[in-house]
Design a protein around this motif. Structure first.
Motif, PDB file in Angstrom:
ATOM      1  N   THR A  47       0.805  -1.223   0.000  1.00 14.86           N
ATOM      2  CA  THR A  47       0.000   0.000   0.000  1.00 14.86           C
ATOM      3  C   THR A  47       0.839   1.276   0.000  1.00 14.86           C
ATOM      4  O   THR A  47       0.321   2.343  -0.234  1.00 14.86           O
ATOM      5  N   SER A  48       2.128   1.174   0.287  1.00 15.22           N
ATOM      6  CA  SER A  48       2.949   2.390   0.307  1.00 15.22           C
ATOM      7  C   SER A  48       3.742   2.515  -0.987  1.00 15.22           C
ATOM      8  O   SER A  48       4.104   1.525  -1.606  1.00 15.22           O
ATOM      9  N   PHE A  49       3.964   3.747  -1.384  1.00 17.69           N
ATOM     10  CA  PHE A  49       4.762   4.004  -2.567  1.00 17.69           C
ATOM     11  C   PHE A  49       6.232   3.972  -2.184  1.00 17.69           C
ATOM     12  O   PHE A  49       6.607   4.367  -1.086  1.00 17.69           O
ATOM     13  N   ALA A  50       7.059   3.527  -3.075  1.00 16.36           N
ATOM     14  CA  ALA A  50       8.482   3.424  -2.791  1.00 16.36           C
ATOM     15  C   ALA A  50       9.137   4.790  -2.676  1.00 16.36           C
ATOM     16  O   ALA A  50      10.093   4.950  -1.944  1.00 16.36           O
ATOM     17  N   SER A  51       8.617   5.773  -3.383  1.00 19.30           N
ATOM     18  CA  SER A  51       9.254   7.080  -3.367  1.00 19.30           C
ATOM     19  C   SER A  51       8.227   8.191  -3.491  1.00 19.30           C
ATOM     20  O   SER A  51       7.074   7.961  -3.850  1.00 19.30           O
ATOM     21  N   LYS A  52       8.679   9.380  -3.177  1.00 21.37           N
ATOM     22  CA  LYS A  52       7.888  10.589  -3.380  1.00 21.37           C
ATOM     23  C   LYS A  52       8.871  11.721  -3.660  1.00 21.37           C
ATOM     24  O   LYS A  52      10.087  11.544  -3.548  1.00 21.37           O
TER      25      LYS A  52
END
Length: 155
Positions: A47-52
């Motif tokens: 559910t989490s993105f690897a980067s932002k």
């Protein structure tokens, strides 16, 4: 820390105004798809993105006695831009001159800025710890860009 009134003279829009970090620990990443070498937590969660993206850019400012360059990071930049670095990056991918126009929109803007010394001993610029636009008519950059490019807020 020092807090004074400054005029924004220019924003360095020739360089990338954002950078990629791990979405969990916010350590810089070289590749947006890579596993964070510091925390490795984002790889296990679907559910989490690897980067932002976070903002980081240079601003030339002027007080009544001097002109100099400071570095603006995410927290202060979000106030000026009115959006996340991810949103601005995506907008600028569709509108290639958005960064240059953002700089033009902020030129001459009077702001109360609190500047702090860099945490890193090798850094050469003071940091913008906080910024408050002085003009009661100030509009965040993303709103002005959307108006310029005739983009509705719903898109």
């Amino acid at each position: 820390m020092e807090t004074e009134m400054y005029a924004i003279i220019a924003i360095d829009s020739n360089k990338e105004m954002t950078y990629i970090v791990c979405s969990v620990c916010e350590k810089p990443l070289h590749n947006p798809l890579s596993l964070c070498p510091s925390c490795r937590r984002n790889a296990v969660s679907a559910t989490s993105f690897a980067s932002k993206r976070l903002f980081r850019f240079l601003i030339s400012v002027a007080s009544d006695t001097r002109v100099f360059t400071v570095i603006c990071f995410d927290r202060a930049a979000k106030l000026l831009f009115g959006c996340s670095a991810d949103e601005f990056f995506n907008f600028s991918q569709i509108h290639p001159f958005a960064a240059e126009n953002a700089g033009k929109m902020l030129e001459g803007e009077m702001c109360r800025m609190t500047l702090s010394k860099p945490k890193n001993g090798n850094a050469q610029h003071l940091r913008v710890a906080s910024v408050v636009p002085f003009s009661s008519g100030f509009r965040p950059v993303i709103q002005s860009l959307k108006q310029l490019y005739r983009v509705s807020d719903t898109s």
